[in-house]
Scaffold this motif. Sequence first.
Motif, short mmCIF file in Angstrom:
data_model
loop_
_atom_site.label_atom_id
_atom_site.label_comp_id
_atom_site.label_asym_id
_atom_site.label_seq_id
_atom_site.Cartn_x
_atom_site.Cartn_y
_atom_site.Cartn_z
N UNK A 21 0.82 -1.21 0.00
CA UNK A 21 0.00 0.00 0.00
C UNK A 21 0.85 1.26 0.00
N UNK A 22 2.02 1.21 0.62
CA UNK A 22 2.92 2.36 0.57
C UNK A 22 3.34 2.64 -0.88
N UNK A 23 3.67 1.58 -1.60
CA UNK A 23 4.03 1.74 -3.01
C UNK A 23 2.84 2.28 -3.80
N UNK A 24 1.65 1.77 -3.51
CA UNK A 24 0.45 2.27 -4.17
C UNK A 24 0.26 3.76 -3.91
N UNK A 25 0.39 4.17 -2.66
CA UNK A 25 0.23 5.57 -2.32
C UNK A 25 1.23 6.47 -3.02
N UNK A 26 2.44 5.95 -3.23
CA UNK A 26 3.50 6.75 -3.85
C UNK A 26 3.32 6.91 -5.35
N UNK A 27 2.88 5.87 -6.05
CA UNK A 27 2.92 5.93 -7.51
C UNK A 27 1.58 5.74 -8.20
N UNK A 28 0.50 5.44 -7.45
CA UNK A 28 -0.78 5.16 -8.10
C UNK A 28 -1.32 6.37 -8.87
N UNK A 29 -1.03 7.59 -8.39
CA UNK A 29 -1.58 8.78 -9.03
C UNK A 29 -1.06 8.96 -10.45
N UNK A 30 0.07 8.34 -10.77
CA UNK A 30 0.64 8.49 -12.12
C UNK A 30 0.91 7.16 -12.79
N UNK A 31 0.27 6.09 -12.32
CA UNK A 31 0.45 4.76 -12.90
C UNK A 31 -0.91 4.17 -13.25
N UNK A 32 -0.98 3.46 -14.35
CA UNK A 32 -2.22 2.84 -14.76
C UNK A 32 -2.69 1.85 -13.69
N UNK A 33 -3.98 1.90 -13.37
CA UNK A 33 -4.50 1.06 -12.29
C UNK A 33 -4.26 -0.41 -12.55
N UNK A 34 -4.56 -0.89 -13.75
CA UNK A 34 -4.44 -2.32 -14.02
C UNK A 34 -3.00 -2.81 -14.00
N UNK A 35 -2.03 -1.93 -14.27
CA UNK A 35 -0.63 -2.33 -14.19
C UNK A 35 -0.24 -2.67 -12.75
N UNK A 36 -0.65 -1.81 -11.83
CA UNK A 36 -0.38 -2.07 -10.41
C UNK A 36 -1.07 -3.36 -9.95
N UNK A 37 -2.31 -3.54 -10.37
CA UNK A 37 -3.06 -4.72 -9.95
C UNK A 37 -2.43 -5.99 -10.50
N UNK A 38 -2.03 -5.96 -11.77
CA UNK A 38 -1.45 -7.15 -12.40
C UNK A 38 -0.19 -7.60 -11.67
N UNK A 39 0.68 -6.66 -11.33
CA UNK A 39 1.90 -7.01 -10.58
C UNK A 39 1.52 -7.62 -9.23
N UNK A 40 0.54 -7.02 -8.56
CA UNK A 40 0.11 -7.53 -7.27
C UNK A 40 -0.42 -8.94 -7.33
N UNK A 41 -1.18 -9.25 -8.38
CA UNK A 41 -1.75 -10.59 -8.51
C UNK A 41 -0.69 -11.64 -8.80
N UNK A 42 0.32 -11.27 -9.57
CA UNK A 42 1.40 -12.22 -9.85
C UNK A 42 2.16 -12.56 -8.57
N UNK A 43 2.47 -11.53 -7.78
CA UNK A 43 3.18 -11.75 -6.52
C UNK A 43 2.35 -12.60 -5.56
N UNK A 44 1.06 -12.28 -5.44
CA UNK A 44 0.20 -12.99 -4.49
C UNK A 44 -0.03 -14.44 -4.89
N UNK A 45 0.03 -14.74 -6.17
CA UNK A 45 -0.13 -16.13 -6.63
C UNK A 45 1.15 -16.92 -6.44
N UNK A 46 2.29 -16.26 -6.60
CA UNK A 46 3.58 -16.96 -6.53
C UNK A 46 3.91 -17.41 -5.11
#
Length: 400
Positions: free
Chosen positions: A260-285
């Motif tokens: 969430x800290x990373x989200x707070x820092x970069x979400x305002x200028x990053x595509x939403x689905x890009x952040x989500x996709x990275x999160x889902x890969x990590x959570x599955x691994x």
Amino acid sequence: MRAASSPPSLVTLVFATALSVLSLNMFLPSLARMGEDFQADYALVNLSVAGYLAVSAVLQLIMGPLSDRFGRRPILLICMAIFACASVGCVLAESIWVFLGFRLMQAAVVAGPVLSSASIRDMYSPNEAASKLGYVAMAMALAPMLGPMLGGAMDMLFGWRAGFVLYSAFGVGMLLLLWADMGETNTNRSATFAAQLREYPHLFRARRFWGYTLCAAFSIGGFFSFITGAPLVAAAWFDLSPAMLGLGIGIITGGFMVGNFITGRIAAKTRLTTMILIGRIVASTGPLCGFVLFLGGQGSVWVFFGAAVFVGFGNGLTNANAAAGLMSVRPQLAGSAAGLSGAMTVGLGAVLTSLTGVFVSPENGPYLVLGMMCASSFMGLLAVLYVRWVDQRHPLPDAI
């Protein structure tokens, strides 16, 4: 004390959200002792989690639309008053059925995260809302981290009812804080329910809404399986005390805070689905690797709880962005969208909690829990891939 007339501070929204999380997990280390006290088996006592989640799902279907029609403030105040009264009832309960009745009433506190999220979306654009939601989630993540530890320690010192005494005090304190600081944020309320209902088909037909919602639901689903199965695994496989179990359950939010800290820092200028996709890969691994290690005879307490940290980190990258996305499909129905999404999330959580409670055993504990965490995280990955596919076919200028 004068009633608030200005929008709430993020601190107030953090506390309102955190109390809902505390109401779910602070008493988890006490489940076994509660069963002994009420002379009830584990499956029945587990209804204090599964039943609570089911009622939460239903309530969110009501709270969201009501807040779109009447405003966030009055609905949140009423729900917090119900939670405070129900907490007192849990303290005084002398039978498992009376306790469960008041415990289900405590589910009214779920208005905290639902209406806090809707309030943030009222005040900010989609990507800025994702950033603010990330900071709110990061700050309030101390609740699930410290809650089980606090609950386990209070159980050992004073008994399990002490936790519900604390819930009562928190409920009253939160009610006063909301009265003083929770000004109305919904300035675009529907004139009538009929006018509001005419907007619903547009939300229900929005494929992005369902993609974001399913992603959020399955992301949290793995966490629900973990908190249900972890107490049995900790006792049967690792012989952990309630306090150490609380620490183990709490560490998953260490990863959640970082995400969430990373989200707070970069979400305002990053595509939403890009952040989500990275999160889902990590959570599955994470849980997949843990499952494989247990199959290979290399399982340990560090592997089991370490896999959960990956899920927490992935959820930290996912949840705020998915919430901002689903509430931005129809901004005038942000409360309804948050409520429907929340209902699906806790509804799926109730199903996974019940399944985990029924099928987990001392023999299969870590395999079942890690397997369910991995499967749920992977379903969330498929959901965000679906949203990206929709974006490619029908791109939006704001790239939500």
